[in-house]
Scaffold this active site. Structure first.
Site, short mmCIF file in Angstrom:
data_model
loop_
_atom_site.label_atom_id
_atom_site.label_comp_id
_atom_site.label_asym_id
_atom_site.label_seq_id
_atom_site.Cartn_x
_atom_site.Cartn_y
_atom_site.Cartn_z
N GLY A 198 9.61 48.52 111.73
CA GLY A 198 9.79 49.82 110.45
C GLY A 198 10.34 51.10 110.90
N GLN A 202 10.54 52.64 113.07
CA GLN A 202 10.67 53.29 114.27
C GLN A 202 10.53 52.03 114.80
OE1 GLN A 202 10.92 56.28 116.40
NE2 GLN A 202 9.58 57.47 114.57
N SER A 204 7.87 37.35 108.38
CA SER A 204 8.16 38.79 108.00
C SER A 204 9.09 39.14 107.33
CB SER A 204 8.17 39.62 109.40
OG SER A 204 8.49 40.88 109.02
N HIS A 250 3.28 57.12 118.92
CA HIS A 250 2.06 58.04 119.33
C HIS A 250 0.85 57.19 120.15
CE1 HIS A 250 0.22 61.09 117.08
NE2 HIS A 250 -0.79 59.92 115.84
N GLY A 269 12.33 57.79 112.17
CA GLY A 269 13.24 56.86 112.70
C GLY A 269 14.47 56.79 112.90
N GLU A 289 17.12 73.81 97.33
CA GLU A 289 17.14 75.22 98.19
C GLU A 289 16.56 75.01 99.30
OE1 GLU A 289 17.73 78.68 95.85
OE2 GLU A 289 18.56 79.60 97.71
N SER A 321 20.62 87.35 101.31
CA SER A 321 20.87 88.51 100.98
C SER A 321 19.93 89.86 102.20
CB SER A 321 20.47 88.89 99.92
OG SER A 321 19.59 88.85 99.40
P1 NAD Z 1 5.93 51.08 109.73
O1 NAD Z 1 4.95 51.81 108.51
O2 NAD Z 1 7.72 52.06 109.28
O3 NAD Z 1 6.90 50.21 110.26
C1 NAD Z 1 5.46 49.00 110.96
C2 NAD Z 1 6.55 48.09 110.72
O4 NAD Z 1 5.18 46.83 111.55
C3 NAD Z 1 7.04 47.46 109.34
O5 NAD Z 1 7.83 46.48 110.02
C4 NAD Z 1 5.85 46.24 109.00
O6 NAD Z 1 6.16 45.67 108.71
C5 NAD Z 1 5.03 46.22 110.17
N1 NAD Z 1 3.60 45.29 109.64
C6 NAD Z 1 2.92 46.37 109.25
N2 NAD Z 1 1.03 45.54 109.09
C7 NAD Z 1 1.41 44.73 109.97
C8 NAD Z 1 1.03 44.06 110.90
N3 NAD Z 1 -0.80 43.50 109.76
N4 NAD Z 1 0.73 42.80 111.37
C9 NAD Z 1 2.57 42.92 112.04
N5 NAD Z 1 3.21 43.74 111.33
C10 NAD Z 1 2.22 44.83 110.44
O7 NAD Z 1 5.67 51.79 110.97
P2 NAD Z 1 6.19 53.38 111.64
O8 NAD Z 1 6.49 54.29 110.41
O9 NAD Z 1 7.08 53.34 112.46
O10 NAD Z 1 5.45 53.88 112.89
C11 NAD Z 1 5.50 52.74 113.76
C12 NAD Z 1 4.58 53.72 115.04
O11 NAD Z 1 5.59 54.89 115.47
C13 NAD Z 1 3.43 54.77 114.75
O12 NAD Z 1 2.50 54.61 115.88
C14 NAD Z 1 3.62 56.25 114.63
O13 NAD Z 1 2.72 57.11 114.49
C15 NAD Z 1 5.13 56.18 115.03
N6 NAD Z 1 5.47 57.47 115.17
C16 NAD Z 1 6.38 57.31 113.41
C17 NAD Z 1 7.07 57.58 113.17
C18 NAD Z 1 8.62 58.17 111.60
O14 NAD Z 1 9.35 59.02 112.08
N7 NAD Z 1 7.74 56.86 111.10
C19 NAD Z 1 7.61 59.26 114.21
C20 NAD Z 1 7.02 59.36 115.35
C21 NAD Z 1 6.43 58.05 116.19
MG MG Z 2 2.95 61.65 113.64
#
Ligand code: NAD
Ligand code: MG
Ligand code: MG
Length: 331
Positions: free
Chosen positions: A27, A29, A52, A109, A135, A232, A253
């Site tokens: 996803g 990240q 998937s 996280h 991400g 803005e 300003s």
């Molecule tokens: P996301 O929701 O974007 O992606 C999740 C991925 O996991 C997807 O590919 C999805 O298909 C897959 N998935 C979903 N459910 C599933 C399941 N039951 N089994 C297997 N795969 C499954 O997630 P994300 O936002 O990238 O978050 C991932 C981690 O990164 C989390 O711990 C989040 O807190 C952390 N994080 C995210 C961000 C961000 O920018 N989104 C920033 C910092 C930390």
């Molecule tokens: Mg967070």
């Protein structure tokens, strides 16, 4: 108390380049970590559910893709990047049975480790590499030559080398270019939840909505209100981001700057600051985590109701119409 920050000169890239890495999930990240690590010369495989929709996407991007348990089996560093609420089940079913002594389990996280929803065995390293940005920006800035800063943490140091592994991993995703901060799981989990709730997402969105509503209720056209308090906002934040609050104040300003000092503390007042303290307390004592997990176990009922209500707001309808006229924002 200052935090330690390390840069490219402080990191040994060969540590991460010599590991077999599994990125579980593709996803926001997941795609950024997998692609940045691959471009950094690392051996990456992406672990996904069979069927998937991300499978083809990751392969088209030139990545090796396999099932989650196979990826965990092959790898000696496993980064879990599925949604936080899905991680405990994914860990139990696909990761835990394939963890060997000496492996590294990694997170972006600290939620599940800090609140105890995942308890890894004592003979693996447990680390975190949390990019301090979304991400898609982690990937974009890496390809542009810069990088989003990372917070790295060690929960469990079975090997005695967990910090060096974490630093090297963060180098691989591009964090060393801007700075790798060394923290704890508790710090990361609590400050990250607080930041997104009180300021970045919760506070910011609510501030914009309240400003928009005030103008519209005052008889001003929604389109004008949208451009003023929504569109803005990015320009003002960009100036703060690039050069500081003082430079932003120099660019606006004197009238605007006077208004900032006069009105800001009336909007974000003692009551707002007390609310922030309460939000931080509920994160620290685990009440927020418990409430969130309960809603997840209830099929996200509350979350989905809020999401639908948000889609129907006048500010969202107005924004959609206005942005559809921007030829430069289409993709
Ligand atoms: P996301 O929701 O974007 O992606 C999740 C991925 O996991 C997807 O590919 C999805 O298909 C897959 N998935 C979903 N459910 C599933 C399941 N039951 N089994 C297997 N795969 C499954 O997630 P994300 O936002 O990238 O978050 C991932 C981690 O990164 C989390 O711990 C989040 O807190 C952390 N994080 C995210 C961000 C961000 O920018 N989104 C920033 C910092 C930390
Ligand atoms: Mg967070
Ligand atoms: Mg965050």
């Amino acid at each position: 108390m200052a935090i330690e920050i390390v840069y490219e000169k402080d990191v040994d890239p060969s540590i991460i380049q010599s590991k077999k890495i599994a990125i579980i999930g593709y996803g926001s990240q997941g795609h950024a970590h997998a692609l940045n690590l691959k471009d950094s010369g690392c051996d990456v495989r992406v672990g996904l559910r069979e069927g998937s929709s991300s499978w083809a996407k990751a392969e088209e991007a030139g990545l090796k893709v396999t099932t989650m348990d196979q990826a965990a089996k092959e790898a000696d560093l496993i980064m879990i990047l599925v949604p936080d609420e899905k991680q405990p089940a994914v860990y139990e079913e696909f990761i835990a049975p394939n963890l060997n002594a000496g492996d590294t389990l990694a997170f972006a996280h600290g939620f599940n480790i800090h609140y105890g929803y995942i308890v890894p065995p004592a003979d693996v390293d447990v680390i975190m590499c949390a990019p301090k940005g979304p991400g898609h920006i982690v990937r974009r800035q890496f390809t542009e030559g810069s990088g989003v800063p990372d917070l790295i943490c060690v929960h469990q140091d079975a090997s005695g080398h967990a910090w060096d592994t974490a630093k090297s991993y963060a180098w691989g995703v591009g964090g060393a270019r801007t700075g790798i901060m060394l923290g704890t799981f508790a710090q990361e989990t609590e400050e990250d939840l607080f930041g997104e709730q009180a300021v970045l997402c919760g506070g910011c969105v609510e501030l914009v909505k309240a400003g928009f509503d005030t103008l519209v209720e005052g008889g001003y056209p929604p389109e004008l209100a949208y451009f003023e308090v929504y569109h803005e906002l990015k320009m003002i934040v960009d100036l703060m981001y690039e050069s500081g609050i003082s430079f932003m104040n120099y660019s606006i300003s004197n009238t605007a700057e006077y208004g900032e000092y006069y009105a800001g503390p009336k909007v974000i007042n003692d009551e707002s600051r007390a609310a922030m303290k309460l939000i931080l307390e509920r994160i620290q004592n685990g009440e927020f985590a418990k409430e969130f997990v309960e809603d997840c176990n209830n099929d996200h009922k509350w979350l989905l109701e809020q999401r639908e209500a948000c889609d129907n707001l006048l500010i969202e309808q107005t924004g959609k119409k206005i942005r559809s006229m921007f030829t430069w924002i289409k993709k």
